[in-house]
Design an enzyme around this catalytic site. Sequence first.
Site, PDB file in Angstrom:
ATOM      1  N   LEU A  46       0.822  -1.213   0.000  1.00  0.00           N
ATOM      2  CA  LEU A  46       0.000   0.000   0.000  1.00  0.00           C
ATOM      3  C   LEU A  46       0.856   1.263   0.000  1.00  0.00           C
ATOM      4  CD1 LEU A  46      -2.816  -1.010   2.531  1.00  0.00           C
ATOM      5  CD2 LEU A  46      -2.974  -0.910   0.037  1.00  0.00           C
TER       6      LEU A  46
ATOM      7  N   HIS B 198       8.286  -4.544   7.329  1.00  0.00           N
ATOM      8  CA  HIS B 198       7.989  -3.114   7.514  1.00  0.00           C
ATOM      9  C   HIS B 198       8.491  -2.613   8.878  1.00  0.00           C
ATOM     10  CE1 HIS B 198       5.692  -1.481   4.169  1.00  0.00           C
ATOM     11  NE2 HIS B 198       4.884  -2.524   4.140  1.00  0.00           N
TER      12      HIS B 198
ATOM     13  N   HIS C  89       5.996  -9.927   4.955  1.00  0.00           N
ATOM     14  CA  HIS C  89       5.997  -8.560   4.404  1.00  0.00           C
ATOM     15  C   HIS C  89       5.785  -7.525   5.516  1.00  0.00           C
ATOM     16  CE1 HIS C  89       4.731  -5.620   1.110  1.00  0.00           C
ATOM     17  NE2 HIS C  89       4.293  -5.026   2.203  1.00  0.00           N
ATOM     18  N   GLU C  90       4.823  -7.787   6.408  1.00  0.00           N
ATOM     19  CA  GLU C  90       4.511  -6.799   7.453  1.00  0.00           C
ATOM     20  C   GLU C  90       5.619  -6.734   8.517  1.00  0.00           C
ATOM     21  OE1 GLU C  90       2.299  -4.798   6.618  1.00  0.00           O
ATOM     22  OE2 GLU C  90       1.378  -6.079   5.093  1.00  0.00           O
TER      23      GLU C  90
HETATM   24 NI    NI Z   1       3.628  -3.129   2.578  1.00  0.00          NI
END
Ligand code: NI
Length: 169
Positions: free
Chosen positions: A93, A138, A134-135
Amino acid sequence: MILPILKYGNPLLQKVCEPVTVFDKALEALAKNMVETMYAAPGVGLAAPQVSVLKRLIVVDVTAGEKPGQLIRLVNPEIINQEGEQYEEEGCLSIPNFTGKVRRPYRVIVSGKDLQGREKIVEGEGLLARVFAHEVDHLNGVLFIDHLGAIKRDIIKRKIRKKVRAGEW
Ligand code: NI
């Protein structure tokens, strides 16, 4: 409340986030807003730094809100075990309209805490494993494009710079 999602280029997306130590109403409110923001996007995962909060908190729903009971909110998540491999197209996003193939574990076990500070263990495979990886990335200031080969990554970066200059980013 839907929060603004930071885009690639914002330095907050490259910071290592702090563990959560206080499990209070503010944390609950942040998680609630992150869930609303993820569903509104729509997306299948969101990490706190994407909404300008440098804390280790992620929300995940691989059905993007289509099926009840799929929402996972995890504080201080840590991948404690992983197996297998998948190599699939991935997006973010914070890097809208770009994707790239990223190598991820096929199956992960993630430990963390719920919003009340209770220990929680979650397993995921396939898409769910990929979203967890993926998170958690982050929270360590790592984006999916950091996993791409240099050529592919530079193409995306160049296109983003062009969009920035055109006021489209
Ligand atoms: Ni992302």
